[in-house]
Write a protein that holds these residues in place. Structure first.
Motif, mmCIF file in Angstrom:
data_model
loop_
_atom_site.group_PDB
_atom_site.id
_atom_site.type_symbol
_atom_site.label_atom_id
_atom_site.label_comp_id
_atom_site.label_asym_id
_atom_site.label_seq_id
_atom_site.Cartn_x
_atom_site.Cartn_y
_atom_site.Cartn_z
ATOM 1 N N LYS A 378 13.991 -11.150 -4.112
ATOM 2 C CA LYS A 378 14.156 -9.853 -3.467
ATOM 3 C C LYS A 378 13.029 -9.589 -2.481
ATOM 4 N N VAL A 379 13.376 -8.861 -1.408
ATOM 5 C CA VAL A 379 12.376 -8.528 -0.396
ATOM 6 C C VAL A 379 11.631 -7.278 -0.837
ATOM 7 N N ALA A 380 10.348 -7.413 -1.021
ATOM 8 C CA ALA A 380 9.535 -6.257 -1.426
ATOM 9 C C ALA A 380 9.244 -5.413 -0.192
ATOM 10 N N VAL A 381 9.695 -4.162 -0.206
ATOM 11 C CA VAL A 381 9.514 -3.265 0.931
ATOM 12 C C VAL A 381 8.817 -2.005 0.458
ATOM 13 N N VAL A 382 7.736 -1.654 1.111
ATOM 14 C CA VAL A 382 7.052 -0.387 0.870
ATOM 15 C C VAL A 382 7.053 0.371 2.186
ATOM 16 N N GLY A 383 7.640 1.559 2.197
ATOM 17 C CA GLY A 383 7.711 2.341 3.429
ATOM 18 C C GLY A 383 7.329 3.780 3.187
ATOM 19 N N TRP A 384 6.710 4.380 4.174
ATOM 20 C CA TRP A 384 6.372 5.802 4.081
ATOM 21 C C TRP A 384 6.482 6.421 5.461
ATOM 22 N N LYS A 385 6.770 7.720 5.473
ATOM 23 C CA LYS A 385 6.985 8.432 6.726
ATOM 24 C C LYS A 385 5.654 8.912 7.304
ATOM 25 N N LEU A 386 5.561 8.867 8.625
ATOM 26 C CA LEU A 386 4.475 9.482 9.391
ATOM 27 C C LEU A 386 5.123 10.245 10.532
ATOM 28 N N ASP A 387 4.928 11.571 10.568
ATOM 29 C CA ASP A 387 5.635 12.400 11.533
ATOM 30 C C ASP A 387 4.900 12.551 12.859
ATOM 31 N N LYS A 388 3.915 11.718 13.129
ATOM 32 C CA LYS A 388 3.144 11.831 14.383
ATOM 33 C C LYS A 388 3.398 10.633 15.294
ATOM 34 N N ASN A 389 4.639 10.123 15.262
ATOM 35 C CA ASN A 389 5.061 9.045 16.165
ATOM 36 C C ASN A 389 4.150 7.830 16.051
ATOM 37 N N PRO A 390 4.155 7.117 14.913
ATOM 38 C CA PRO A 390 3.294 5.930 14.779
ATOM 39 C C PRO A 390 3.744 4.821 15.722
ATOM 40 N N ARG A 391 2.757 4.191 16.396
ATOM 41 C CA ARG A 391 3.072 3.111 17.336
ATOM 42 C C ARG A 391 2.378 1.832 16.889
ATOM 43 N N GLY A 392 1.171 1.582 17.418
ATOM 44 C CA GLY A 392 0.469 0.351 17.114
ATOM 45 C C GLY A 392 0.000 0.300 15.666
ATOM 46 N N VAL A 393 -0.091 -0.927 15.105
ATOM 47 C CA VAL A 393 -0.517 -1.107 13.716
ATOM 48 C C VAL A 393 -1.242 -2.442 13.609
ATOM 49 N N CYS A 394 -2.242 -2.507 12.722
ATOM 50 C CA CYS A 394 -2.967 -3.760 12.489
ATOM 51 C C CYS A 394 -3.550 -3.740 11.083
ATOM 52 N N PHE A 395 -3.875 -4.935 10.562
ATOM 53 C CA PHE A 395 -4.501 -5.079 9.254
ATOM 54 C C PHE A 395 -6.017 -5.176 9.423
ATOM 55 N N PRO A 397 -9.890 -6.309 7.569
ATOM 56 C CA PRO A 397 -10.334 -7.393 6.674
ATOM 57 C C PRO A 397 -10.145 -7.081 5.193
ATOM 58 N N THR A 398 -10.089 -5.798 4.822
ATOM 59 C CA THR A 398 -9.873 -5.433 3.414
ATOM 60 C C THR A 398 -8.392 -5.246 3.083
ATOM 61 N N ASN A 399 -7.509 -5.675 3.980
ATOM 62 C CA ASN A 399 -6.051 -5.632 3.778
ATOM 63 C C ASN A 399 -5.514 -4.202 3.710
ATOM 64 N N THR A 400 -6.137 -3.302 4.450
ATOM 65 C CA THR A 400 -5.549 -1.983 4.669
ATOM 66 C C THR A 400 -4.971 -1.955 6.076
ATOM 67 N N LEU A 401 -4.294 -0.845 6.407
ATOM 68 C CA LEU A 401 -3.631 -0.719 7.703
ATOM 69 C C LEU A 401 -4.304 0.356 8.549
ATOM 70 N N ILE A 402 -4.471 0.061 9.842
ATOM 71 C CA ILE A 402 -4.860 1.075 10.827
ATOM 72 C C ILE A 402 -3.617 1.365 11.668
ATOM 73 N N VAL A 403 -3.173 2.632 11.674
ATOM 74 C CA VAL A 403 -1.955 3.026 12.377
ATOM 75 C C VAL A 403 -2.333 3.998 13.491
ATOM 76 N N ALA A 404 -1.835 3.721 14.712
ATOM 77 C CA ALA A 404 -2.063 4.603 15.862
ATOM 78 C C ALA A 404 -0.969 5.667 15.880
ATOM 79 N N GLN A 405 -1.383 6.951 15.777
ATOM 80 C CA GLN A 405 -0.446 8.076 15.823
ATOM 81 C C GLN A 405 -0.474 8.672 17.225
ATOM 82 N N TYR A 406 0.578 8.382 17.976
ATOM 83 C CA TYR A 406 0.608 8.711 19.400
ATOM 84 C C TYR A 406 0.659 10.217 19.645
ATOM 85 N N SER A 407 1.407 10.954 18.805
ATOM 86 C CA SER A 407 1.660 12.365 19.106
ATOM 87 C C SER A 407 0.437 13.247 18.915
ATOM 88 N N ASN A 408 -0.393 12.975 17.882
ATOM 89 C CA ASN A 408 -1.536 13.851 17.642
ATOM 90 C C ASN A 408 -2.867 13.197 18.006
#
Length: 652
Positions: A378-395, A397-408
């Motif tokens: 099975k494909v493991a999928v974890v998803g969550w909503k961000l209401d500020k128009n998320p665009r760019g994303v990167c990992f 070194p500690t395996n967390t995510l940096i998400v660019a929120q374009y709207s705010n």
């Protein structure tokens, strides 16, 4: 139509209708009383021959119709015209269209604008507008309430309300000043210098050609319609024959299905009855074996099973009646007597024993083994909503995510389960962040909507430095390679190579010409294959993906078989984000409108498409390529990689 009564001037009012005279006339010889011509006509037609005022006789006409031939009273008519002459409205001032609220002195028919004296000087100093012939306002016909216009002006094909200034000879269209930049590299000419006679001749020639083509098309269309009618008739005939044929086949299959199901039910019932009896026997054996823990084995199973060898033989004989998996093991408990027997005898079939735990394990033979189809993970999928128009994303070194929120105008750091670790950067630092990446120095590299690239410390969240990109209009995303940073400039459709250490331009590549195969038109995604030294850029408007050599800028591959977009497995429909599997070199592309993830090999060959429930935007793989992050504009999703799924993967 009767005119209203004139106050304080009875000389201008008719005594019959009591309104101002209409065509005043005198009809009686012995008096000078004046009446309306229509009133006198009706008065005489009723048989009256005396003046309505003084009652004197002496009517000048014999019939009512002759009243209209009497001469008009010119003095009274002149007085009436003076009183009812409309007053001239004051002449309206023509104002300039600028913010200075000054009166216009000239009008430019090419720009379709009114110009004050200051604007005339600015208009003349412009290199292009200096060739326009601005006319004096007094020499131009003006509208009553609006600015000076000309119905004969050529309008822009895009902005219909604006006057055309140029003519693109390559596209054969007229345009205003705002559309001039959309025709870079084309052959242009000012409309004021345009040869209308030659153009008219070309148009007439083209009309003649189109007329001939129209005749040919109509003839071909008639033939095609006739052929279509014949094909439709043949299709209906074949369809009816096929329906009859397959109807007979379906009836035969239904009968065979019924017969086979009946036979299968009978066979299953007999086999199930046998298996149930065997299971009951095995359950009895199982209970008997367990009872030896409290009773001697010889007393329980009889003289034949005095040895462990005999016990195993009996167990195997019973077990061979069943269908069991290969290498299955049968376990039973040993009593005190069996323990002594195991110590004294050489047991041939016993392969493993644990006397201390009172147990013996024997292997069962390979019997009829049912084949079990392997299930895909099975494909493991974890998803969550961000209401500020998320665009760019990167990992990180500690395996967390940096998400660019374009709207705010901010960044946010999230864990892989969707929980927010911390808000990262603020409105004062970034302005409309588009792409984000973490370099080897532990800095978050951000490309926002300003002509600059920001470097923010991952730990302290402080701005370390920023690079100002010259001519940096409409910069969309960036990627880091060695000591340089590759930035996409969608204004001129070029890839700008910028030296981060010396803050200067090193190189730029990509074709200016729209039709060129290396013309990168509106790119939103960048990625770098650090191992194979390659740069990958998506072309949103051309529906393709370009692969370049990072060392010399040479074009290597073009992914996508068409520039008009498509849904075939080797086509894209507005590709957006892109990332690279650094170990295998696989290129992962967010095929936005097709709602899928397209995977290509490093040599430019298509590998697979993975359907998604929403349109993907930006992509990112972590360092060991075990997790893939996807943004959709409304949420962030993390998938286990590699992905094996047949159904569309649900995304937030």
């Amino acid at each position: 139509m009767e005119q209203p009564l004139v106050e304080n001037d009875d000389l201008l009012n008719c005594a019959i209708c009591l309104h101002t005279f209409t065509d005043p006339k005198t009809a009686f010889a012995n008096c000078a009383h004046v009446f309306c011509a229509s009133c006198l006509h009706d008065y005489v037609a009723e048989g009256n021959d005396k003046c309505p005022i003084c009652c004197n006789v002496g009517l000048k006409v014999s019939t009512a119709q002759e009243v209209f031939s009497l001469p008009q009273h010119t003095v009274i008519q002149s007085r009436i015209e003076q009183l009812y002459r409309p007053q001239e409205e004051p002449q309206q001032r023509i104002m300039c269209g600028c913010d200075r609220s000054e009166e216009a002195v000239r009008y430019c028919p090419v720009c379709d604008e009114n110009l004050c004296s200051t604007c005339v000087q600015e208009h003349s100093s412009n290199r292009i507008q200096a060739k326009h012939h601005a006319q004096l306002v007094s020499d131009v016909k003006r509208d009553a309430d609006q600015s000076l216009t000309s119905d004969t002006l050529t309008k822009c094909v895009v902005h219909n309300s604006r006057a055309a200034t140029f003519c693109c000879l390559s596209c054969r269209v007229s345009m205003c000043n705002d559309c001039f930049g959309n025709h870079t590299g084309h052959k242009m000419e000012l409309l004021c210098n345009f040869d209308s006679a030659a153009c008219l001749q070309t148009v007439n020639k083209r009309i003649e050609q189109l007329s001939q083509q129209h005749t040919t098309v109509e003839r071909n269309l008639s033939q095609a319609r006739a052929e279509l009618a014949a094909v439709d008739a043949q299709f209906e005939k074949c369809r009816s024959e096929l329906e009859a044929h397959f109807g007979a086949i379906e009836a035969f299959v239904a009968e065979q299905r019924r017969e086979k199901l009946v036979a299968l039910s009978k066979a299953y019932g007999a086999r199930a009855k046998t298996l149930k009896a065997t299971i009951s026997s095995l359950e009895v054996v199982q209970l008997t074996c367990k009872s030896t823990t409290t009773q001697p084995l010889s007393a329980t199973l009889g003289p034949r099973l005095m040895t462990v060898d005999g016990l195993v033989e009996h167990t195997l004989q019973v077990a061979t009646q069943h269908v069991l998996p290969v290498n299955a093991r049968f376990s039973f408990e040993l009593g005190q007597t069996a323990q002594t027997t195991v110590k004294q005898l050489d047991v041939g079939r016993v392969v493993d024993s644990d006397i201390n735990n009172n147990s013996v394990h024997a292997p069962l033979p390979a019997l009829l083994v049912p084949q079990v189809a392997s299930q895909r993970p099975k494909v493991a999928v974890v998803g969550w909503k961000l209401d500020k128009n998320p665009r760019g994303v990167c990992f990180t070194p500690t395996n967390t995510l940096i998400v660019a929120q374009y709207s705010n105008n901010s960044l946010v750091e999230c864990s892989l389960d969707g929980s927010v670790v911390r808000p990262f950067a603020s409105t004062g630092q970034v302005d409309g962040p588009w792409s984000v990446e973490v370099n080897h120095s532990g800095e978050v590299v951000v490309k926002d909507q300003t002509p600059r690239v920001l470097f923010i410390d991952l730990q302290t969240e402080q701005l370390v430095r920023s690079l100002s990109i010259s001519d940096g209009v409409e910069l969309s995303s960036c990627a880091i390679y060695n000591r340089t940073i590759m930035v996409i400039n969608n204004y001129n459709n070029k890839i700008v190579v910028w030296d981060m250490a010396n803050n200067k331009l090193v190189d730029a590549f990509g074709a200016d010409w729209v039709g060129h195969r290396m013309h990168i038109d509106c790119s939103f995604g960048t990625a770098v294959d650090q191992v194979r030294k390659r740069l990958i850029f998506t072309s949103w408007d051309k529906h393709q993906v370009f692969v370049f050599d990072a060392q010399n800028g040479h074009h290597l591959h073009t992914l996508g078989s068409t520039t008009s977009g498509g849904a075939a497995h080797h086509q894209f429909h507005y590709p957006f984000g892109v990332t690279v599997h650094q170990q295998t070199g696989d290129i992962l592309i967010a095929d936005q409108v097709n709602s899928r993830l397209s995977v290509w090999t490093c040599d430019g060959s298509w590998k697979q498409n993975i359907s998604l429930s929403k349109q993907p935007l930006c992509l990112a793989l972590n360092e060991d390529a075990t997790a893939l992050a996807i943004t959709t504009g409304t949420g962030v999703n993390v998938l286990a990689y590699p992905i094996e799924a047949r159904q569309p993967i649900p995304l937030e």
